[in-house]
Motif scaffolding. Sequence first.
Motif, mmCIF file in Angstrom:
data_model
loop_
_atom_site.group_PDB
_atom_site.id
_atom_site.type_symbol
_atom_site.label_atom_id
_atom_site.label_comp_id
_atom_site.label_asym_id
_atom_site.label_seq_id
_atom_site.Cartn_x
_atom_site.Cartn_y
_atom_site.Cartn_z
ATOM 1 N N ALA A 188 0.838 -1.199 0.000
ATOM 2 C CA ALA A 188 0.000 0.000 0.000
ATOM 3 C C ALA A 188 0.866 1.240 0.000
ATOM 4 O O ALA A 188 1.993 1.254 0.499
ATOM 5 C CB ALA A 188 -0.937 0.009 1.202
ATOM 6 N N ALA A 189 0.322 2.291 -0.583
ATOM 7 C CA ALA A 189 0.915 3.628 -0.537
ATOM 8 C C ALA A 189 -0.225 4.603 -0.259
ATOM 9 O O ALA A 189 -1.263 4.568 -0.936
ATOM 10 C CB ALA A 189 1.605 3.966 -1.844
ATOM 11 N N ALA A 233 -7.485 -1.849 -4.702
ATOM 12 C CA ALA A 233 -8.422 -0.858 -4.165
ATOM 13 C C ALA A 233 -7.832 0.533 -4.254
ATOM 14 O O ALA A 233 -6.643 0.759 -3.967
ATOM 15 C CB ALA A 233 -8.780 -1.189 -2.719
ATOM 16 N N TRP A 234 -8.683 1.464 -4.701
ATOM 17 C CA TRP A 234 -8.446 2.889 -4.504
ATOM 18 C C TRP A 234 -9.184 3.251 -3.230
ATOM 19 O O TRP A 234 -10.392 3.112 -3.147
ATOM 20 C CB TRP A 234 -8.971 3.700 -5.688
ATOM 21 C CG TRP A 234 -8.257 3.395 -6.970
ATOM 22 C CD1 TRP A 234 -8.623 2.504 -7.923
ATOM 23 C CD2 TRP A 234 -7.054 3.997 -7.406
ATOM 24 N NE1 TRP A 234 -7.725 2.491 -8.946
ATOM 25 C CE2 TRP A 234 -6.723 3.418 -8.663
ATOM 26 C CE3 TRP A 234 -6.199 4.978 -6.902
ATOM 27 C CZ2 TRP A 234 -5.608 3.774 -9.393
ATOM 28 C CZ3 TRP A 234 -5.076 5.337 -7.630
ATOM 29 C CH2 TRP A 234 -4.792 4.745 -8.851
ATOM 30 N N ARG A 235 -8.441 3.681 -2.235
ATOM 31 C CA ARG A 235 -9.011 3.818 -0.898
ATOM 32 C C ARG A 235 -9.003 5.270 -0.453
ATOM 33 O O ARG A 235 -8.032 6.007 -0.676
ATOM 34 C CB ARG A 235 -8.218 2.971 0.090
ATOM 35 C CG ARG A 235 -8.826 2.838 1.485
ATOM 36 C CD ARG A 235 -7.935 1.954 2.340
ATOM 37 N NE ARG A 235 -7.694 0.665 1.700
ATOM 38 C CZ ARG A 235 -8.533 -0.364 1.781
ATOM 39 N NH1 ARG A 235 -9.654 -0.244 2.469
ATOM 40 N NH2 ARG A 235 -8.250 -1.504 1.171
ATOM 41 N N SER A 236 -10.074 5.675 0.223
ATOM 42 C CA SER A 236 -10.142 7.018 0.816
ATOM 43 C C SER A 236 -10.769 6.908 2.195
ATOM 44 O O SER A 236 -11.541 5.979 2.479
ATOM 45 C CB SER A 236 -10.958 7.969 -0.058
ATOM 46 O OG SER A 236 -12.315 7.580 -0.071
ATOM 47 N N THR A 279 -13.736 2.203 -0.294
ATOM 48 C CA THR A 279 -13.023 1.996 -1.555
ATOM 49 C C THR A 279 -13.803 2.681 -2.662
ATOM 50 O O THR A 279 -15.034 2.690 -2.659
ATOM 51 C CB THR A 279 -12.880 0.498 -1.854
ATOM 52 O OG1 THR A 279 -14.177 -0.100 -1.911
ATOM 53 C CG2 THR A 279 -12.054 -0.194 -0.782
ATOM 54 N N LEU A 280 -13.089 3.261 -3.572
ATOM 55 C CA LEU A 280 -13.722 4.031 -4.634
ATOM 56 C C LEU A 280 -14.192 3.116 -5.760
ATOM 57 O O LEU A 280 -13.691 1.990 -5.924
ATOM 58 C CB LEU A 280 -12.738 5.067 -5.162
ATOM 59 C CG LEU A 280 -12.186 6.052 -4.129
ATOM 60 C CD1 LEU A 280 -11.181 6.989 -4.780
ATOM 61 C CD2 LEU A 280 -13.313 6.836 -3.461
ATOM 62 N N VAL A 330 -13.376 -4.735 -4.968
ATOM 63 C CA VAL A 330 -14.558 -4.836 -4.106
ATOM 64 C C VAL A 330 -14.901 -3.439 -3.624
ATOM 65 O O VAL A 330 -14.012 -2.697 -3.193
ATOM 66 C CB VAL A 330 -14.304 -5.775 -2.908
ATOM 67 C CG1 VAL A 330 -15.560 -5.910 -2.075
ATOM 68 C CG2 VAL A 330 -13.820 -7.147 -3.370
ATOM 69 N N GLU A 331 -16.164 -3.095 -3.681
ATOM 70 C CA GLU A 331 -16.615 -1.766 -3.250
ATOM 71 C C GLU A 331 -17.303 -1.907 -1.894
ATOM 72 O O GLU A 331 -18.325 -2.563 -1.773
ATOM 73 C CB GLU A 331 -17.563 -1.181 -4.297
ATOM 74 C CG GLU A 331 -16.904 -0.985 -5.658
ATOM 75 C CD GLU A 331 -17.896 -0.560 -6.731
ATOM 76 O OE1 GLU A 331 -19.116 -0.648 -6.456
ATOM 77 O OE2 GLU A 331 -17.461 -0.169 -7.828
#
Length: 810
Positions: A520-521, A571-574, A602-603, A608-609
């Motif tokens: 992850a970053a 995942a694109w995570r916010s 997750t975007l 998986v959303e």
Amino acid sequence: MTRFPVRRLLALALASTLASTYGLPALAQTVEPFTVRDIRIDGLQRIAAGTVFTYLPVERGEVMNQVEAGDTIRALYRTGFFEDVRLERQGDILVVTVVERPAINKLTVNGNKDIKSDDLLKGLQDIGLAEGETFDRLSLDRVTQELNRQYNNRGKYNVQITPSVSQLDRNRVDVTIDIKEGKAAKIRHVNLIGSENFQNEDILDTWESRASTWMSWYRRDDQYSKEKLSGDMEKLNSWYLDRGYIDFNIDSTQVSISPDKRDMYLTASITEGEIYTISEIKVTGDTILPQEQVERMVIPKPGNTFSRALLEITSDGITNTLSNIGYAFARVNPVPTPNREDRTVAINLQVLPGPRVNVRRILFKGNTRTSDEVLRREMRQFENSWYSQAAIDRSKIRLQRLGYFETVEVETPAVPGTGDQVDVVYNVKETTSGSFVFGLGYSQLAGMTTSIQLSQNNFLGGGNRVSVEAQRSDYLQRYAFSYINPFFTDEGMSLGYNLWWRELDYSDFNTAQYNSTNAAAQAVLGLPITENSTISLLFGIDSNQIQTYSGYTPAAIVDYVHAIGRRTFHAWRSELGWARDTRNDFFMPTRGTYQRVGLETTLPGSTVEYYKLNYEVSRYWRLSPAFVLRTGLDLGYGDSYGNDIVRDICWTMPTQENPTPGASNPCLTTSPDYTRTVTATGLPFFENFYAGGTRSVRGFRDNTLGPRSEALGGYRGQPLGGSLKTVGQIEMVFPKLFDSKAARVSAFVDFGNVYSGTDDFDAGELRASAGVALLWRAPVGPISISYAYPFKKKEGDEIERLQFTFGGGF
């Protein structure tokens, strides 16, 4: 009979006095006048001759007589360097023979517990009894008397102070002070004579000096001291004045001690008097603020019973308001005028604002590692601005909440030569603000294990938080780096980064058996919106590769992976968070609240959303100086927000060509042995909440509470976690058990569990435990030890009463 001149008689009397005082030989007392042509000093070992000459009242060429001899002897004795001084004459040479007092080679104090050695040695040094100083037996006698007095004030009347002096070569001595403190005399009874309108138990409830009870071992309220009794007499006076008894008087106090000096009895004789009511209350003087505004701060009203406490609260409120607008020396003097005929009192609140004060400088002392800039940016009081007590106090709390300092004290000395300027000085005592953990070991299960972790909340004294971790074993590999600059901008915006890679076998963490490889970053941004509140925003990208084991990994996890159709989750995570912190200290808060709400999601476009919602809150209540109550709650919930993923998977029987068949996804086989439909819904299994362990419900093994998989092959099911977490604590902290703020002891009750979802919540399934805990901020990092007894449990729960963590945060 020959008559001596009066001067001659006085000289002989002085000589007799010197002989009896200093033991001087007769030669020193009968000096015939002569002119001193030279002076010789004999007997010096450590002291230079030039030092002695500076103290001599006689010089070459002067006449030495009996008076000058007496002055010379007295002058040399006053230096404290010598234990014997003699004057002799050899022709016209004055010979001064001295015996130096020995130097203290080593000073040792044994047996002291109530008085710290550092404080004791500092006190001895103040009176000249220290290593390297000249030894004076009179000083040693004074020390013995003073130590007896101090121990008596602590209620220890059996104390024995035994000083001893050992002679060494080269005119040196070793001084040893042996102390046998003995046991403190306990207060067995406190009696009030003359209290007719109140029960003695109610009055004594606030006293520091109380009869011995089962709680006295902790509160130490059964140990007598003169200072404590003086404070209790003031509390007794306040008790009655707060209830209208203006004529109250303490007639006498008596302290009695048993013959064996082990039991003490306190008696106070009082006269209560009559209750007074307020006939009039007014505000006079230069109020600065509008008169009406100040009068609204007055709490007591005409017709109310007189109360000194309410008057003090009113006075403090007015002075605090004025001090916040620059009047640092403002005072309010309540002047009561009693009328004893009708039992009323008129009160005049005289406001004396003094000059308006400006803060010249803000200074910091004791910050040897932390830079001034880190402290200065926490200031809410500014230089060259009007004095504000609220801003100064707020700045102190902000420094305490940094976690860099064990203590923070503030002083406001006046600037010399001015009446309207002060400096604000913050005295800090730094403490460890990070941890370092290094481990090396071997076991049949994990093989060779190496780990190194360095975290620093005050990196290089600049206030930045840095953490580096590397860990490797047969079941875990982890490499991580994080960095946060809490003041990326001058306005207080923070910016941070998180990077990590991890390969983990979850079965060694008391959870379901599967492997996970994470990378992850992330970037984290924080923005203060009020003095106590901040919002944060996290954005990152991560990947999670799952590996399952046929026959070992629970079917629910295997089906979820098959439904997704891949083993790597991207995942694109916010995350959006809000936090509010009103605690008065970082490590040992006694009041205030900390709460945080976080929404992680997750975007769209992620494998998986889903989303996760967390809420945690801690509230601290100061019940008394000896007790602080903490209540806490940690809630979490998560679910998917996209459509459920449904797939058909096909299974085939083993053949010679395909000896290890398994599920095929999607179903491409024309003639499968059987077909099954699987669904991926809800929160992903690798994001589930867990409960149990040192940071949730103590007394239960880490992560073992909540839903489990079906039992396989005679083995019990594996912990799966859940999408709903409910954990709470009620904790009583005992701050007086340790003088240091680096450690605290508490008694707690933990409760909680995790559930598959909101529909499965059942309060009857909550687990609970009670126990005691020790938290210690060691030099290499925090250490937590707890012992808990699960009193609400069910068959099959995994119990672990003694639990220990090292190197993590509290």
